[in-house]
Design an enzyme around this catalytic site. Structure first.
Site, PDB file in Angstrom:
ATOM      1  N   ASP A 185      -4.173  32.854 -40.557  1.00  0.00           N
ATOM      2  CA  ASP A 185      -4.933  33.166 -41.498  1.00  0.00           C
ATOM      3  C   ASP A 185      -4.125  34.408 -42.212  1.00  0.00           C
ATOM      4  O   ASP A 185      -4.035  35.424 -41.728  1.00  0.00           O
ATOM      5  CB  ASP A 185      -6.243  33.897 -41.365  1.00  0.00           C
ATOM      6  CG  ASP A 185      -6.882  33.381 -42.831  1.00  0.00           C
ATOM      7  OD1 ASP A 185      -6.347  34.044 -43.963  1.00  0.00           O
ATOM      8  OD2 ASP A 185      -8.294  33.023 -42.317  1.00  0.00           O
ATOM      9  N   ASP A 217       1.237  33.045 -43.147  1.00  0.00           N
ATOM     10  CA  ASP A 217       0.889  31.253 -44.138  1.00  0.00           C
ATOM     11  C   ASP A 217       1.423  30.380 -43.331  1.00  0.00           C
ATOM     12  O   ASP A 217       2.344  30.683 -43.685  1.00  0.00           O
ATOM     13  CB  ASP A 217       1.445  31.477 -45.615  1.00  0.00           C
ATOM     14  CG  ASP A 217       0.998  31.115 -47.022  1.00  0.00           C
ATOM     15  OD1 ASP A 217       1.444  29.746 -46.145  1.00  0.00           O
ATOM     16  OD2 ASP A 217       1.311  30.915 -47.990  1.00  0.00           O
ATOM     17  N   PHE A 220      -7.779  24.944 -42.131  1.00  0.00           N
ATOM     18  CA  PHE A 220      -9.001  25.183 -43.302  1.00  0.00           C
ATOM     19  C   PHE A 220      -8.894  25.685 -44.840  1.00  0.00           C
ATOM     20  O   PHE A 220      -8.937  25.992 -45.312  1.00  0.00           O
ATOM     21  CB  PHE A 220     -10.367  26.191 -42.523  1.00  0.00           C
ATOM     22  CG  PHE A 220     -11.301  25.405 -41.426  1.00  0.00           C
ATOM     23  CD1 PHE A 220     -11.556  24.844 -42.416  1.00  0.00           C
ATOM     24  CD2 PHE A 220     -11.775  26.339 -40.410  1.00  0.00           C
ATOM     25  CE1 PHE A 220     -12.885  24.480 -41.480  1.00  0.00           C
ATOM     26  CE2 PHE A 220     -12.170  25.872 -39.909  1.00  0.00           C
ATOM     27  CZ  PHE A 220     -12.903  25.295 -39.854  1.00  0.00           C
ATOM     28  N   SER A 279     -13.567  17.408 -49.169  1.00  0.00           N
ATOM     29  CA  SER A 279     -14.506  18.610 -49.446  1.00  0.00           C
ATOM     30  C   SER A 279     -15.216  16.392 -50.342  1.00  0.00           C
ATOM     31  O   SER A 279     -14.296  15.731 -50.806  1.00  0.00           O
ATOM     32  CB  SER A 279     -13.838  18.769 -51.348  1.00  0.00           C
ATOM     33  OG  SER A 279     -14.309  19.066 -52.079  1.00  0.00           O
ATOM     34  N   TYR A 296      -8.166  21.011 -57.791  1.00  0.00           N
ATOM     35  CA  TYR A 296      -8.703  21.415 -56.443  1.00  0.00           C
ATOM     36  C   TYR A 296      -8.938  20.079 -55.350  1.00  0.00           C
ATOM     37  O   TYR A 296      -8.499  19.791 -54.765  1.00  0.00           O
ATOM     38  CB  TYR A 296      -9.913  22.016 -56.603  1.00  0.00           C
ATOM     39  CG  TYR A 296     -10.388  22.311 -55.226  1.00  0.00           C
ATOM     40  CD1 TYR A 296      -9.928  22.985 -53.979  1.00  0.00           C
ATOM     41  CD2 TYR A 296     -11.649  21.931 -55.099  1.00  0.00           C
ATOM     42  CE1 TYR A 296     -11.167  22.676 -53.163  1.00  0.00           C
ATOM     43  CE2 TYR A 296     -12.532  21.304 -53.807  1.00  0.00           C
ATOM     44  CZ  TYR A 296     -11.876  22.797 -52.733  1.00  0.00           C
ATOM     45  OH  TYR A 296     -12.400  22.048 -51.790  1.00  0.00           O
ATOM     46  N   LYS A 348      -6.849  16.958 -52.372  1.00  0.00           N
ATOM     47  CA  LYS A 348      -7.671  17.280 -51.016  1.00  0.00           C
ATOM     48  C   LYS A 348      -7.689  16.245 -51.139  1.00  0.00           C
ATOM     49  O   LYS A 348      -7.051  14.840 -49.602  1.00  0.00           O
ATOM     50  CB  LYS A 348      -9.155  17.752 -51.567  1.00  0.00           C
ATOM     51  CG  LYS A 348      -9.807  19.011 -50.893  1.00  0.00           C
ATOM     52  CD  LYS A 348      -9.290  19.315 -49.712  1.00  0.00           C
ATOM     53  CE  LYS A 348      -9.868  21.080 -49.774  1.00  0.00           C
ATOM     54  NZ  LYS A 348      -9.716  22.162 -48.459  1.00  0.00           N
ATOM     55  N   ASN A 357     -19.406  30.470 -57.274  1.00  0.00           N
ATOM     56  CA  ASN A 357     -20.347  29.511 -56.747  1.00  0.00           C
ATOM     57  C   ASN A 357     -21.425  29.941 -56.731  1.00  0.00           C
ATOM     58  O   ASN A 357     -22.510  31.076 -56.802  1.00  0.00           O
ATOM     59  CB  ASN A 357     -20.004  28.848 -54.957  1.00  0.00           C
ATOM     60  CG  ASN A 357     -18.472  28.122 -55.220  1.00  0.00           C
ATOM     61  OD1 ASN A 357     -17.720  28.730 -54.532  1.00  0.00           O
ATOM     62  ND2 ASN A 357     -18.632  26.768 -55.851  1.00  0.00           N
ATOM     63  N   VAL A 376     -27.322  29.074 -65.642  1.00  0.00           N
ATOM     64  CA  VAL A 376     -27.891  27.559 -65.662  1.00  0.00           C
ATOM     65  C   VAL A 376     -26.860  27.405 -66.103  1.00  0.00           C
ATOM     66  O   VAL A 376     -27.117  27.196 -67.265  1.00  0.00           O
ATOM     67  CB  VAL A 376     -29.366  27.868 -65.351  1.00  0.00           C
ATOM     68  CG1 VAL A 376     -28.827  26.435 -65.137  1.00  0.00           C
ATOM     69  CG2 VAL A 376     -29.499  28.488 -64.402  1.00  0.00           C
ATOM     70  N   ARG A 415     -20.758  23.718 -67.436  1.00  0.00           N
ATOM     71  CA  ARG A 415     -19.763  24.189 -67.331  1.00  0.00           C
ATOM     72  C   ARG A 415     -18.775  23.412 -66.612  1.00  0.00           C
ATOM     73  O   ARG A 415     -19.013  22.095 -66.218  1.00  0.00           O
ATOM     74  CB  ARG A 415     -19.496  24.800 -65.299  1.00  0.00           C
ATOM     75  CG  ARG A 415     -18.257  25.550 -65.270  1.00  0.00           C
ATOM     76  CD  ARG A 415     -19.031  26.072 -63.998  1.00  0.00           C
ATOM     77  NE  ARG A 415     -18.857  24.640 -62.700  1.00  0.00           N
ATOM     78  CZ  ARG A 415     -19.555  26.134 -61.941  1.00  0.00           C
ATOM     79  NH1 ARG A 415     -18.766  26.775 -61.026  1.00  0.00           N
ATOM     80  NH2 ARG A 415     -19.622  25.170 -60.609  1.00  0.00           N
ATOM     81  N   ASP A 429     -18.439  20.465 -64.577  1.00  0.00           N
ATOM     82  CA  ASP A 429     -19.238  19.762 -63.317  1.00  0.00           C
ATOM     83  C   ASP A 429     -19.639  18.501 -63.245  1.00  0.00           C
ATOM     84  O   ASP A 429     -19.474  17.748 -64.624  1.00  0.00           O
ATOM     85  CB  ASP A 429     -19.894  21.352 -63.979  1.00  0.00           C
ATOM     86  CG  ASP A 429     -20.457  22.008 -63.272  1.00  0.00           C
ATOM     87  OD1 ASP A 429     -19.448  22.466 -62.401  1.00  0.00           O
ATOM     88  OD2 ASP A 429     -21.159  23.209 -63.230  1.00  0.00           O
TER      89      ASP A 429
HETATM   90  C1  UD1 Z   1     -17.213  22.678 -56.339  1.00  0.00           C
HETATM   91  C2  UD1 Z   1     -16.517  21.604 -55.562  1.00  0.00           C
HETATM   92  C3  UD1 Z   1     -16.552  21.598 -53.557  1.00  0.00           C
HETATM   93  C4  UD1 Z   1     -15.987  22.961 -53.715  1.00  0.00           C
HETATM   94  C5  UD1 Z   1     -17.011  23.878 -54.034  1.00  0.00           C
HETATM   95  C6  UD1 Z   1     -16.066  25.698 -53.449  1.00  0.00           C
HETATM   96  C7  UD1 Z   1     -16.574  19.738 -56.912  1.00  0.00           C
HETATM   97  C8  UD1 Z   1     -17.331  19.044 -57.855  1.00  0.00           C
HETATM   98  N1  UD1 Z   1     -17.913  20.796 -56.265  1.00  0.00           N
HETATM   99  O1  UD1 Z   1     -18.702  23.259 -56.019  1.00  0.00           O
HETATM  100  O2  UD1 Z   1     -15.835  20.463 -54.035  1.00  0.00           O
HETATM  101  O3  UD1 Z   1     -16.333  22.921 -52.338  1.00  0.00           O
HETATM  102  O4  UD1 Z   1     -16.729  23.739 -55.596  1.00  0.00           O
HETATM  103  O5  UD1 Z   1     -15.402  25.839 -54.029  1.00  0.00           O
HETATM  104  O6  UD1 Z   1     -15.412  20.283 -57.765  1.00  0.00           O
HETATM  105  N2  UD1 Z   1     -24.071  26.800 -61.417  1.00  0.00           N
HETATM  106  C9  UD1 Z   1     -24.848  27.139 -62.099  1.00  0.00           C
HETATM  107  N3  UD1 Z   1     -24.307  28.717 -62.291  1.00  0.00           N
HETATM  108  C10 UD1 Z   1     -23.777  29.542 -61.673  1.00  0.00           C
HETATM  109  C11 UD1 Z   1     -23.275  28.438 -60.394  1.00  0.00           C
HETATM  110  C12 UD1 Z   1     -22.976  27.054 -60.321  1.00  0.00           C
HETATM  111  O7  UD1 Z   1     -25.520  26.482 -62.386  1.00  0.00           O
HETATM  112  O8  UD1 Z   1     -23.647  30.543 -62.168  1.00  0.00           O
HETATM  113  C13 UD1 Z   1     -24.247  25.573 -61.050  1.00  0.00           C
HETATM  114  C14 UD1 Z   1     -22.840  24.121 -61.058  1.00  0.00           C
HETATM  115  O9  UD1 Z   1     -23.660  23.916 -62.104  1.00  0.00           O
HETATM  116  C15 UD1 Z   1     -23.775  22.956 -60.473  1.00  0.00           C
HETATM  117  C16 UD1 Z   1     -24.559  23.539 -59.041  1.00  0.00           C
HETATM  118  O10 UD1 Z   1     -25.361  25.046 -59.327  1.00  0.00           O
HETATM  119  O11 UD1 Z   1     -24.788  22.049 -60.310  1.00  0.00           O
HETATM  120  C17 UD1 Z   1     -22.640  24.045 -57.692  1.00  0.00           C
HETATM  121  O12 UD1 Z   1     -21.965  24.412 -58.380  1.00  0.00           O
HETATM  122  P1  UD1 Z   1     -21.166  25.074 -57.539  1.00  0.00           P
HETATM  123  O13 UD1 Z   1     -21.899  26.213 -56.580  1.00  0.00           O
HETATM  124  O14 UD1 Z   1     -20.359  26.045 -57.996  1.00  0.00           O
HETATM  125  O15 UD1 Z   1     -20.405  24.175 -56.786  1.00  0.00           O
HETATM  126  P2  UD1 Z   1     -19.861  23.205 -56.849  1.00  0.00           P
HETATM  127  O16 UD1 Z   1     -19.392  22.842 -58.530  1.00  0.00           O
HETATM  128  O17 UD1 Z   1     -21.391  21.545 -56.369  1.00  0.00           O
END
Ligand code: UD1
Length: 340
Positions: free
Chosen positions: A33, A61, A83, A127, A151, A155, A201, A219, A294, A297
């Site tokens: 790592d 790396d 990973f 993913s 990204y 994958k 996330n 949201v 976003r 999304d």
């Molecule tokens: C994304 C990737 C996934 C990756 C993960 C980790 C896609 C489709 N998915 O997941 O492969 O492993 O990131 O980096 O590309 N949300 C909010 N407010 C926030 C953050 C998120 O509303 O501040 C919403 C998003 O719009 C989404 C949900 O929460 O609907 C999940 O978002 P997130 O946790 O960022 O994961 P993904 O985008 O699904």
């Protein structure tokens, strides 16, 4: 003698939980790592939970071919779990070359070292993002790949590299696991998700709002074609993801070649449903506002977990309440993440 597994990215969120799982099941574990997005402290905590440390940890790396080759010279690996990769979707749009270099270049460097040292068994971290903007959910492994960001494309490309390698090298056995949305933490509160900088996330944002590090949640859109209009995802407890890797190792020997499986629960949860579950877990209000979607999304991504259930008689065991409770426990005990 117990089997020894090389875990690249073993100090990261999913990697560290997988190290615990492997150590607890008697495996020897060697970690590579570069700590570009992980703390070396995570491995100290892995040792504390598992009651014994990893055999060795190298701060390199995977693309450093000479250093990686020396790791293969020093240990006899039965299998590799890969990973180590970059994983922020937004960043991948800004820095595509870095993403292809790290994620695809890291995988080819690892495959070269494996071939040179006669190691044929690999579990690869893929993913659900490879499915892109799915027409319908739940998704099976047969649904077409249509990545929508660099990204996700890295994958998908890695899966193609692995499939071609397996066609050429008949001794190879590869399992690519397409995780849906890994969240949660170890129930000890010692191990969890500790993103560098402001998280993007949803679950880490919720945890940091609850602990007071962020003022509120945005949201991203409530006009999706979902029940409440917010994005739906298949959240999977990181310990179930870790357990899935341990079980995958046991099944690498089932057949040669490349196989691909979803790792998900089959349950879809909207942003607002996760907010409600997390509010319940932490006992604090989570202020939020609805903002624009976003970019990049998608409306809904939910796994059909049937293939892995049939192949391995395996399924996830932890529900959304456990994911929220454990994520909150880690955040509450480690308000600033791992100490520097
Ligand atoms: C994304 C990737 C996934 C990756 C993960 C980790 C896609 C489709 N998915 O997941 O492969 O492993 O990131 O980096 O590309 N949300 C909010 N407010 C926030 C953050 C998120 O509303 O501040 C919403 C998003 O719009 C989404 C949900 O929460 O609907 C999940 O978002 P997130 O946790 O960022 O994961 P993904 O985008 O699904």
């Amino acid at each position: 003698m117990s089997a020894t597994v090389l875990v690249t990215g073993g100090a990261g969120f999913i990697g560290s939980h997988t190290c615990v799982e492997l150590l607890e099941h008697g495996y020897g574990v060697v970690v590579v790592d570069d700590h570009s997005n992980s703390s070396p402290r995570a491995l100290e905590r892995v040792a504390k939970i598992a009651g014994r440390p990893v055999t060795a940890a190298y701060g390199i790396d995977v693309r450093d071919r000479r250093a990686l080759s020396a790791v293969f010279d020093a240990h006899a690996f039965d299998a590799v779990i890969h990973f180590a990769a970059k994983k922020a979707v937004g960043e991948s749009v800004e820095l595509p070359v870095e993403y292809y270099d790290t994620n695809v270049g890291g995988t080819t460097a690892l495959l070269s070292a494996m071939r040179e040292h006669g190691v044929h068994r690999l579990v690869f971290s893929s993913s659900c993002s490879v499915y892109g903007d799915a027409a319908a959910v739940p998704l099976t492994e047969e649904d077409p790949a249509a990545p929508t960001n660099p990204y996700a494309t890295t994958k998908w490309l890695c899966e193609q590299v692995l499939a071609d390698t397996c066609r050429r090298l008949p001794d190879m056995s590869v399992l690519a696991l397409r995780y849906f949305n890994p969240v949660g933490a170890h129930s000890s509160g010692l191990l969890g998700e500790d993103p560098r900088g402001v998280p993007d996330n949803l679950m880490p944002v919720l945890a940091q709002v609850a602990v007071g590090r962020l003022p509120g949640l945005r949201v991203f859109g409530d006009d999706y074609p979902t029940a409440d209009g917010t994005g739906v995802r298949d959240y999977i407890h990181v310990r179930d993801v870790a357990d899935g890797h341990r079980v995958a190792l046991e099944h690498l020997g089932d057949e040669r070649g490349m196989r691909t499986f979803n790792l998900g629960t089959g349950v879809g949860t909207s942003v607002l449903e996760l907010v409600a579950a997390f509010t319940h877990a932490c006992g604090r209000p989570i202020p939020y506002e609805i903002t624009a979607r976003r970019p990049g999304d998608v409306a809904a991504l939910v796994a059909d977990p049937g293939a892995v259930a049939r192949a391995w008689n395996w399924a996830t065991t932890r529900d959304l309440a456990a994911m929220c409770r454990d994520a909150w426990e880690f955040q509450e005990l480690n308000p600033s993440g791992y100490p520097d």
